[in-house]
Write a protein that holds these residues in place. Structure first.
Motif, short mmCIF file in Angstrom:
data_model
loop_
_atom_site.label_atom_id
_atom_site.label_comp_id
_atom_site.label_asym_id
_atom_site.label_seq_id
_atom_site.Cartn_x
_atom_site.Cartn_y
_atom_site.Cartn_z
N THR A 19 0.41 0.93 -6.25
CA THR A 19 -0.11 -0.27 -5.73
C THR A 19 -0.62 -1.14 -6.74
OG1 THR A 19 -0.75 1.38 -3.68
CG2 THR A 19 -1.91 -0.83 -3.80
N ALA A 37 -3.55 -6.00 -1.25
CA ALA A 37 -3.39 -4.47 -1.56
C ALA A 37 -4.56 -3.55 -0.84
CB ALA A 37 -3.55 -4.38 -3.23
N GLN A 47 -10.34 0.99 7.06
CA GLN A 47 -9.27 -0.03 6.93
C GLN A 47 -9.06 -0.96 7.88
OE1 GLN A 47 -6.44 2.66 5.25
NE2 GLN A 47 -7.01 2.59 3.22
N SER A 57 -6.17 0.14 -0.49
CA SER A 57 -6.12 1.24 -1.11
C SER A 57 -7.63 1.88 -1.13
CB SER A 57 -5.87 1.14 -2.70
OG SER A 57 -6.01 2.34 -3.25
N SER A 73 -2.63 4.25 3.83
CA SER A 73 -3.27 2.86 3.61
C SER A 73 -2.09 1.86 3.96
CB SER A 73 -3.54 2.57 2.08
OG SER A 73 -4.62 3.19 1.91
N TRP A 74 -0.75 2.44 3.96
CA TRP A 74 0.38 1.64 4.36
C TRP A 74 0.33 1.69 5.87
CZ3 TRP A 74 5.18 2.96 6.86
CH2 TRP A 74 6.15 2.21 6.61
N ALA A 113 0.80 -1.21 -0.01
CA ALA A 113 -0.08 -0.11 -0.04
C ALA A 113 0.95 1.28 -0.05
CB ALA A 113 -0.92 0.02 1.43
#
Ligand code: F6R
Length: 610
Positions: free
Chosen positions: A358, A348, A410, A350, A306-307, A302
């Motif tokens: 990504t 993944a 997320q 996102s 998001s990472w 990501a």
């Protein structure tokens, strides 16, 4: 990144395009332009600045014609000025083009055109493509063929829309790497970078596929590949409501989205979480359940926020499912020839589902034989389509450039994913039930934090002029510290760093003095005492401590300068609650500094270029 709207129909195109561009401004806001065709002529108005800057100097209603295109830019090649604004035209001014993406071999094409006597008015790669199409049109005499021929020579990414006085009853759109959708109206058709620009006209859309072109006329549309093979398009319904992309009484989209989190978080587990059985049903993972059960390793890839969610996911999955997890920046993963086995699962994450790095990372993972799963917010986005299976976030459209509600969604989905996997392995029904119970309480706990924002505003006022901030947390809250720091720097332009709290003494402690605010995330978990020791170390050097702590923590006020209270939850879920005050702190500090919260400088939502 870059907003595109095109229209062909019976209404005046210009006002319709401009209102669509306003909805797309979050994708880029460096410059704005429109081009409308009428009576074999083409009128182009474009300026550096936002859509409203163009409206201030051009009477949009005075632009007549029912075919046109518009663009809001996020600059890649050339500074944001009038000349670099889109649309760009060919040499003769008969063909106009708007472009999202990067033409990587534009210098080679430009040299070729220059040696053939062509010249350029801007520094952009996009103008090179417009001039190239114009040159080809001169010999081919067919716009569609000229566009297709040009695109077969182009390297890089593009979402383009082309109009021309030579063939005025037609719009040509094409994509590779940058999203485009068609809006199917009644005797009218639109093309746009995303659904928010068309929803006030139609809910029926077609998502253009990679390497696909669309030809739109007033009577209909057709799609084909860039290589001229006809394709079949599926008309789908937009998955959100118009109100969801409006500010709804809030001063900023970011604030609205922060305040939506009790609902969006609940939407993330509604119909999935079974509290009685302590289990989770993730229907979208049906096709890959066996691969998940047998996976020897999970890699999460990501970018950005998001990472950070992925890092929390690593802790959650390893804890509950006891499967080794690696987290990779998508931009690094794609280029370092990663070792991937066929029994690896790559996830993944996102919000947009369009992030170029990504997307490239999942293509690499697929090529090497891994099972690829998406955790994506935007329904129908490219990552959602290209993964083997997936779980939607259900956070609704996120317009504020700084991600907020998508982050907590997320974490909601990752927690459930970890439980889903854990229940196939060592997690008991009772352990699952305890986690599900705690998760179910989160929306109400978020509401309590949001209802008590006043102390956060006061702290924001006190520290708004600081030049630096440190954010420290341990365990599950180390990624939350990274995310808090990212939120602050994005929208207030204050330099901020996130660290695992214990790492402070290995370097960052040198920065601490009376001018350094340090935000500690300090829930009462098994490492609480260690965090308190880290706080003492900062205080001993006159640093100013803002602690995010449990509402029943009586000790913390004795060591911290300020305490922001959050309801008590289980350690695994603490980053969710901690991130709410961190979002509000960044928001109020940015307001105090007079920053444009929804459109921070240099940024844009949905990074579709490398
Ligand atoms: C931060 C932010 C970005 C995105 C990143 C990835 O507030 O919005 O860091 O998180 O560009 O975007 P997605 O999640 O769309 O892939």
């Amino acid at each position: 990144m870059c907003g595109i709207v095109g229209y062909i129909g019976t209404q005046q195109a210009a006002p319709l395009i401009v209102s669509g561009l306003k909805r797309l401004e979050y994708r880029g806001y460096d410059s704005t332009g429109v081009c409308v065709l009428s009576d074999d002529a083409m009128r182009i108005e474009k300026r550096a600045g936002r859509v409203k800057d163009l409206e201030n100097i051009v009477d949009i209603a005075s632009i007549h014609g029912s075919v046109g295109v518009g663009h809001t830019r996020w600059a890649t090649h050339g500074v944001p000025n009038d000349a670099n604004a889109h649309p760009h035209t060919d040499q003769d001014g008969g063909i106009a083009l708007v472009h999202n993406g990067i033409i990587e071999n534009y210098l080679t094409i430009k040299k070729k055109l220059e040696s053939a006597g062509y010249s350029f008015r801007s520094d952009t790669d996009s103008e090179v493509l417009a001039v190239f199409i114009g040159m080809l049109y001169k010999t081919l005499g067919d716009l569609e063929l000229a566009v297709r021929t040009a695109l077969t020579e182009v390297e890089g990414t593009f979402g383009i829309v082309v109009v021309s006085v030579h063939e005025p009853d037609m719009i040509i759109a094409a994509r590779r790497g940058s999203p485009l959708i068609l809006g199917i109206g009644n005797g009218e058709y639109l093309v746009a970078s995303d659904a928010s620009a068309v929803i006030s006209h139609t809910r029926q859309v077609v998502y253009l596929q990679e390497n696909e072109m669309a030809i739109l006329t007033r009577d209909g549309f057709s799609t084909k590949t860039i290589e001229n093979v006809d394709t079949r398009s599926v008309v789908e319904e937009i998955a959100f409501e118009l109100e969801q992309i409006e500010r709804g009484g809030f001063d900023h989209f970011m604030l609205k989205e922060i305040y939506e989190q009790p609902i969006t978080f609940r939407d993330g587990f509604r119909g999935r979480l079974n509290i009685e059985e302590g289990s989770v049903r993730l229907g979208g993972l049906g096709p890959v359940v066996d691969q998940l059960r047998q996976a020897k390793r999970i890699i999460i890839t990501a970018c950005g926020t998001s990472w950070h969610a992925a890092l929390v996911g690593e802790y959650l999955i390893e804890q509950l499912a006891r499967v080794p997890v690696e987290v990779e920046y998508a931009s690094e993963f794609r280029y370092r020839n990663p070792i991937i086995h066929h029994d690896d699962v790559v996830i993944a994450i996102s919000q947009s589902g369009e992030t170029a790095d990504t997307l490239a990372a999942i293509r690499e993972a697929k090529l090497k034989g891994a099972t690829v799963i998406g955790m994506v917010n935007v329904v129908g986005s490219t990552i959602a389509r290209e993964t083997d299976a997936g779980v939607y976030l259900h956070a609704g459209p996120e317009i504020g450039v700084a991600s907020t509600k998508a982050f907590t969604s997320q974490l909601c989905v990752l927690t459930q994913f970890a439980l889903f996997l854990g229940r196939m392995k060592a997690v008991s029904a009772q352990q699952g039930k305890d986690l599900a119970d705690a998760l179910e309480q989160i929306p109400e706990q978020i509401t309590r934090i949001l209802d008590n924002a006043e102390p956060i505003k006061k702290i924001a006022h006190e520290y708004a002029q600081a030049s630096n901030f440190l954010y420290l947390g341990r365990g599950y809250n180390f990624p939350a510290a990274l995310e808090g720091a990212l939120k602050l720097k994005e929208i207030s332009y204050i330099h901020a760093e996130g660290y695992p709290a214990a790492e402070m003494k290995h370097g960052p402690i040198a920065l601490i003095d009376e001018n350094m605010p340090v935000v500690f995330i300090a829930p009462k978990d098994e490492i609480y005492d260690k965090i308190v020791s880290n706080i003492e170390e900062v205080r001993a050097r006159n640093g100013r401590v803002i602690a995010i702590a449990d509402d029943d923590d009586e000790h913390i006020a004795r060591v911290a300068n300020h305490v922001i209270r959050v309801p008590r939850t289980i350690p695994m879920l603490t980053p969710i609650l901690a991130s709410i005050p961190l979002q509000l702190l960044a928001y109020y500090i940015a307001l105090e500094r007079g920053c444009n919260v929804d459109m921070p400088r240099n940024l844009a939502k949905s990074v579709t270029v490398e």
